[in-house]
Design an enzyme around this catalytic site. Structure first.
Site, PDB file in Angstrom:
ATOM      1  N   HIS A  13       0.828  -1.213   0.000  1.00 27.91           N
ATOM      2  CA  HIS A  13       0.000   0.000   0.000  1.00 27.91           C
ATOM      3  C   HIS A  13       0.867   1.270   0.000  1.00 27.91           C
ATOM      4  CE1 HIS A  13      -2.731   2.926   2.365  1.00 27.91           C
ATOM      5  NE2 HIS A  13      -3.098   2.942   1.101  1.00 27.91           N
TER       6      HIS A  13
HETATM    7 CA    CA Z   1       0.415  -0.337  -4.288  1.00 25.84          CA
END
Ligand code: CA
Ligand code: ZL4
Ligand code: ZN
Length: 387
Positions: free
Chosen positions: A179
């Site tokens: 992320h």
């Molecule tokens: Ca990513």
């Protein structure tokens, strides 16, 4: 051997300083800056250097990095060494440890990759290039006042801050398997940057544990950043066709709804199959199709590296993606050029496109129904922007 022809009226620039390649995070640490040496060797062996503007970039200055990072954190990065670190009371505060170790030349390393990203951003701002590449950048986890996930300074945030001087809206797209939390957090409360990350999400068992679909920006609808963070949380084992389909289904309406004037693309190579830290089953061509899709939107693009822990595949991917940016990918021979300096790294097959999904390390846990629910969730979120 003859080199690649430069496309007309369209400039791709390549920003690098080979000094970054020589730093070592320490024995058996997965982040290996020498993967950039391998990448550049492939780019040059294919003759792509003749089709781009090449810039030898300088290190970012302290003032440039202080546009995002705090003075005390930069002071710390500048003074700490493997020899004096035991006298340093604030290692934990700055999140120094196994992931982000103190190594010789740490400050030079961080200021070099950051300097290349800023140089690339400036070339887009003054319209000297349409696509500006820095494979040493893309270190999306670093925070204002701490290191995180192999990242010390956040070159992406700093580059976007440069773009915002000239561009009203920046779309950030992140296809690293992790992320893009540092970039999301930095622009959480603004509507001038939309962040979109595709990643493996498992709150308790996969780093950094953030980025569910429901994380869309500040809760207060009056905050300008509301709905401007987009997250596409995936399970293990996603495959080529599904990923590319999902990417297009999501990126196209994001561009339509948000109307960015520039795109920043983080091309982390750890979303490939067979990555030492990753858990997806993507092949090099599929990852490249995402880059190609973004390129065809005909907006200026800043292209960064990021993760990627199987160096031979990182080099293959980023060399291939360099060719996509230039628009010469069809001219590349699948067989690596015989004069590639480190050809032994690519043995026995010596191909640009080794099969990375066949060995099936990860079963695909992403059902069609799940992928559709992600598309629907993102489309619903984008509907808030139209009003
Ligand atoms: Ca990513
Ligand atoms: C290592 O072998 O999940 C670091 C890190 C160092 C060498 C010797 C130390 C051995 C794997 C990873 C102990 C290591 C323990 N060495 C590391 C919660 C964790 C705490 C730290 O691609 N341990 C942390 C970070 C992730 C965690 C991923 C991705 C960056 C990017 C952009 C960052 N951290 C568990 C792990 C090793 C190591 C082996 C490691 N660290 C794998 N995943 C993590 O998004 C560039
Ligand atoms: Zn990663």
């Amino acid at each position: 051997k003859n080199g690649i022809v430069r496309p007309k009226g369209y400039t791709v620039s390549f920003h690098a300083n080979s000094s970054v390649e020589k730093f070592h995070f320490g024995q058996s640490h997965p982040m290996k800056p020498w993967r950039l040496t391998l990448t550049k060797q492939l780019v040059m062996a294919y003759g792509m250097h003749t089709a781009m503007d090449l810039y030898l970039t300088r290190a970012a200055t302290r003032e440039e990095m202080a546009e995002f990072h705090t003075e005390d954190y930069l002071d710390f990065l500048k003074r700490v060494t493997p020899n004096n670190m035991l006298l340093e009371p604030r290692l934990a505060q700055y999140n120094i440890g196994d992931d982000c170790p103190i190594f010789d030349g740490l400050y030079d390393y961080a200021s070099l990759y950051t300097g290349a990203s800023l140089d690339a951003a400036r070339k887009l701002c003054n319209e000297q290039s349409q696509v500006a590449i820095n494979w040493s950048g893309g270190l999306h986890h670093a925070k204002k006042t701490e290191a995180s996930g192999f990242c010390y300074t956040n070159d992406i945030v700093l580059a976007i801050l440069q773009l915002l001087r000239y561009h009203p809206r920046v779309l950030y797209i992140d296809i690293d398997v992790h992320h893009g939390d540092g970039v999301e957090q930095a622009f959480w409360s603004t509507d001038r940057v939309m962040t979109l990350s595709f990643h493996k999400y498992d709150k308790d068992n996969f780093f950094p544990g953030t980025g569910p679909l429901s994380s869309t920006g500040p809760e207060n609808p009056l905050n300008p950043g509301a709905h401007h963070a987009l997250n596409v949380p995936l399970h293990d084992g996603i495959e080529d066709e599904d990923y590319v389909w999902l990417f297009k289904q999501i990126v196209e309406p994001c561009v339509g709804a948000y109307q960015p004037s520039v795109i920043v693309l983080q091309c982390g190579a750890d979303s490939l199959g067979c990555d030492r830290l990753g858990c997806f089953n993507l092949n090099i061509r599929a990852h490249g199709r995402c880059v190609d899709f973004v390129k065809r939107l005909n907006l200026p693009i800043l292209v960064f590296g990021g993760g990627g822990y199987t160096p031979r595949n990182v080099a293959r991917l980023w060399a291939y993606e360099t060719s996509i940016c230039i628009g010469c990918s069809e001219q590349l021979d699948e067989k690596l050029p015989a004069h590639t300096p480190a050809l032994a790294h690519f043995a026995p097959d010596n191909t640009l496109f080794p099969p990375l999904s066949e060995h099936g390390r990860f079963e695909n846990k992403n059902s069609r129904q799940y992928l559709w629910s992600l598309v629907e969730g993102i489309h619903k979120q984008l509907a808030y922007l139209e009003s």
